[in-house]
Design a protein around this motif. Structure first.
Motif, PDB file in Angstrom:
ATOM      1  N   ASP A  11      42.403  42.222  45.051  1.00  0.00           N
ATOM      2  CA  ASP A  11      42.447  41.222  46.120  1.00  0.00           C
ATOM      3  C   ASP A  11      43.401  40.077  45.823  1.00  0.00           C
ATOM      4  O   ASP A  11      43.233  38.980  46.347  1.00  0.00           O
ATOM      5  CB  ASP A  11      41.027  40.705  46.425  1.00  0.00           C
ATOM      6  CG  ASP A  11      40.220  40.405  45.176  1.00  0.00           C
ATOM      7  OD1 ASP A  11      40.728  40.653  44.065  1.00  0.00           O
ATOM      8  OD2 ASP A  11      39.082  39.918  45.307  1.00  0.00           O
ATOM      9  N   TYR A  66      46.007  37.227  43.915  1.00  0.00           N
ATOM     10  CA  TYR A  66      45.796  36.058  43.052  1.00  0.00           C
ATOM     11  C   TYR A  66      44.651  35.164  43.539  1.00  0.00           C
ATOM     12  O   TYR A  66      43.921  34.585  42.737  1.00  0.00           O
ATOM     13  CB  TYR A  66      47.108  35.261  42.993  1.00  0.00           C
ATOM     14  CG  TYR A  66      47.026  34.035  42.133  1.00  0.00           C
ATOM     15  CD1 TYR A  66      46.880  34.139  40.748  1.00  0.00           C
ATOM     16  CD2 TYR A  66      47.084  32.757  42.692  1.00  0.00           C
ATOM     17  CE1 TYR A  66      46.797  33.016  39.950  1.00  0.00           C
ATOM     18  CE2 TYR A  66      47.000  31.627  41.898  1.00  0.00           C
ATOM     19  CZ  TYR A  66      46.856  31.767  40.535  1.00  0.00           C
ATOM     20  OH  TYR A  66      46.762  30.648  39.748  1.00  0.00           O
ATOM     21  N   GLY A  88      42.029  36.060  45.518  1.00  0.00           N
ATOM     22  CA  GLY A  88      40.826  36.776  45.956  1.00  0.00           C
ATOM     23  C   GLY A  88      39.575  36.421  45.160  1.00  0.00           C
ATOM     24  O   GLY A  88      39.652  35.768  44.106  1.00  0.00           O
ATOM     25  N   ARG A 148      38.338  38.060  40.707  1.00  0.00           N
ATOM     26  CA  ARG A 148      38.502  37.414  39.398  1.00  0.00           C
ATOM     27  C   ARG A 148      37.544  36.242  39.253  1.00  0.00           C
ATOM     28  O   ARG A 148      37.004  35.977  38.170  1.00  0.00           O
ATOM     29  CB  ARG A 148      39.958  36.952  39.212  1.00  0.00           C
ATOM     30  CG  ARG A 148      40.266  36.498  37.793  1.00  0.00           C
ATOM     31  CD  ARG A 148      41.704  36.030  37.630  1.00  0.00           C
ATOM     32  NE  ARG A 148      41.986  34.822  38.359  1.00  0.00           N
ATOM     33  CZ  ARG A 148      42.729  34.722  39.450  1.00  0.00           C
ATOM     34  NH1 ARG A 148      43.302  35.796  39.957  1.00  0.00           N
ATOM     35  NH2 ARG A 148      42.910  33.577  40.065  1.00  0.00           N
ATOM     36  N   LEU A 195      39.790  44.544  37.459  1.00  0.00           N
ATOM     37  CA  LEU A 195      40.853  43.850  38.177  1.00  0.00           C
ATOM     38  C   LEU A 195      42.117  44.701  38.094  1.00  0.00           C
ATOM     39  O   LEU A 195      42.393  45.297  37.050  1.00  0.00           O
ATOM     40  CB  LEU A 195      41.128  42.476  37.555  1.00  0.00           C
ATOM     41  CG  LEU A 195      39.956  41.505  37.471  1.00  0.00           C
ATOM     42  CD1 LEU A 195      40.407  40.203  36.804  1.00  0.00           C
ATOM     43  CD2 LEU A 195      39.371  41.220  38.866  1.00  0.00           C
ATOM     44  N   SER A 231      45.533  40.312  41.251  1.00  0.00           N
ATOM     45  CA  SER A 231      44.262  39.626  40.961  1.00  0.00           C
ATOM     46  C   SER A 231      44.153  39.334  39.468  1.00  0.00           C
ATOM     47  O   SER A 231      43.467  38.414  39.057  1.00  0.00           O
ATOM     48  CB  SER A 231      43.062  40.460  41.434  1.00  0.00           C
ATOM     49  OG  SER A 231      42.896  41.591  40.615  1.00  0.00           O
TER      50      SER A 231
END
Ligand code: RFL
Ligand code: PHB
Length: 389
Positions: free
Chosen positions: A158, A160, A162, A165, A282, A286
């Motif tokens: 998703d 950076y 989203g 993380r 990840l 992401s």
């Protein structure tokens, strides 16, 4: 609803992973916040490594790419005066493919229904839950209703910003970051490219890049200060600056045209470790960001999902957890080398506000050395085409 793997995000990483898992007979649902047209409206990468083109071929999804993409066997570095050609094919025996991220995403999107890949678009407020155990799930809202999707694993593709993380507790990971004091102002225009290959230019005014999407569509970028407003760059001013920075030869062949798209992207180097927390993985932006110099971002997303699909296939096929356990270390080994290359090329080709006359001379000496050294060119070429998986 229940599935084997829930993927968050239908960007290139999420869709490619979905297809790779479906090809292994694994049940997958992809959940995306935006609408399909919004995803396709993002103009981003343009240069694909064989890492990615091979995956598309393996899936039987490379047909349009081979018909419409342009294989490039070299690219150029420029110091505002001359071009230093990096003969990628002669130095590495490989080439890269110029084919837009938008087109890759479209091909993956179009093939989803026929491959049984379910993609749920316009899902709001998505949140991963219970990622530390072996029965994680995600919740989201769509059409005013709350939904729950249970899975054995969740893959956070998703980007950076989203939520995946962020679902990992700060104490369970570490992030490394470098924010650059400039961004790239990009323009897309329906004009023929000024050169048949890409030109990355280091001019005293700052960096410029001449790229393309086809024989009739060009993509250009210039380095601008971070606080620059797009309104300060009417098309004419931008074309003038591109002509200056790319050098006289490119300028002589440059056709100007109206901007189809114009935007400013900040530059950042970022890595989050590890790329797995319990049942949550990840992949792609992401977990890591590279500055676009060197064209590594999308290609790293592709190598991540190649490793991850292999690990998950082992898990579901033979109940073998080793691939899953080794995913993060395997992916990060390649990620850090691409981080290094993107950071070095960014340092070599951009004007840093704090740089003095000595720093400038170092950049020019570096470029002069590259121009005269096959060893230096080989190092650049092998990183540009992509390190082996
Ligand atoms: P993406 O493309 O950001 O996709 C993430 C998806 O997740 C969705 N999402 C959510 N979904 C559900 N719920 C939520 N709460 C969500 N939050 C987000 C988003 O809507 C989106 O659809 O990440 P992905 O898939 O990891 O792909 C990474 C690439 O997009 C990126 O690395 C590249 O574009 C970087 N990049 C380049 N990479 C290359 O390999 N070659 C290039 O030539 C190249 N040029 C570039 C680039 C990136 C650029 N910008 C704008 C940053 C040039 C530029 C200017
Ligand atoms: C692009 O065409 O958008 C492009 C090409 C090369 C890069 C970055 C972006 O390094």
């Amino acid at each position: 609803m229940k599935t084997q793997v829930a993927i968050v995000g239908a960007g290139p990483a999420g869709l490619l992973l979905g297809h790779l898992l479906r090809a292994e007979g694994i049940e997958v649902v992809v959940v995306e916040r935006a609408a399909p047209d919004y995803v396709l409206g993002r103009i981003r990468a343009g240069v694909l490594e064989t890492t990615l083109t091979d995956l598309l071929d393996r899936l039987g999804l490379g047909e349009r790419m081979h018909a419409e993409g342009i294989p490039h066997d070299g690219f150029n570095l420029a110091d505002g005066e001359r071009l230093i050609r990096i003969d990628v094919a002669a130095l590495t025996g490989r080439e890269v493919m110029v084919y837009g991220q938008t087109e890759v995403t479209r091909d993956l999107m179009d093939a989803a229904p026929s491959r049984g890949l379910e993609v749920i678009y316009e899902a709001a407020d998505l949140a991963p839950h219970d990622v530390e155990g072996d029965a994680p799930y995600i919740t989201y809202t769509k059409g005013g209703a709350q939904h729950r999707l249970d899975a054995r694993f969740i893959c956070g593709c998703d980007g950076y910003h989203g939520p995946s993380r962020k679902a990992i507790p700060a104490s369970a990971g570490q992030h490394y970051e470098k924010v650059y004091p400039f961004g790239w102002l990009g323009i897309l225009a329906d004009v023929p490219p000024c050169n048949h290959e890409l030109i990355y230019a280091n001019h005293a005014n700052g960096f410029a890049l001449a790229s393309m999407r086809s024989a009739t569509r060009s993509r250009y970028y210039i380095q601008v200060p971070l606080d620059e407003k797009i309104e300060e760059w009417p098309d004419d001013r931008l074309w003038d600056e591109l002509a200056l920075r790319l050098g006289p030869d490119a300028a002589a062949h440059m056709t100007r045209g109206n901007a189809l798209e114009k935007s400013i992207a900040p530059l950042r180097s970022f890595v989050f470790e590890p790329m797995r927390h319990g049942s949550l993985f990840l992949a792609g932006d992401s977990a890591h960001i590279v500055p676009p110099t060197g064209a590594k971002g999308l290609n790293l997303a592709a190598s991540d999902v190649a490793y991850l699909s292999e690990a998950l296939a082992r898990y579901f096929r033979s109940n073998d957890p080793d691939g899953v356990a080794g995913y993060s270390a395997r992916a990060l080994a390649r990620v850090w080398k691409a981080e290094r290359f993107s950071w070095q090329l960014t340092r070599l080709m951009h004007r840093f506000p704090e740089a003095d006359a000595f720093d400038r001379r170092m950049q020019l000496a570096d470029l002069d050395y590259i121009a005269s050294s096959v060893a230096a060119q080989t190092t650049i070429a092998e990183n540009y085409v992509g390190l082996p998986l």
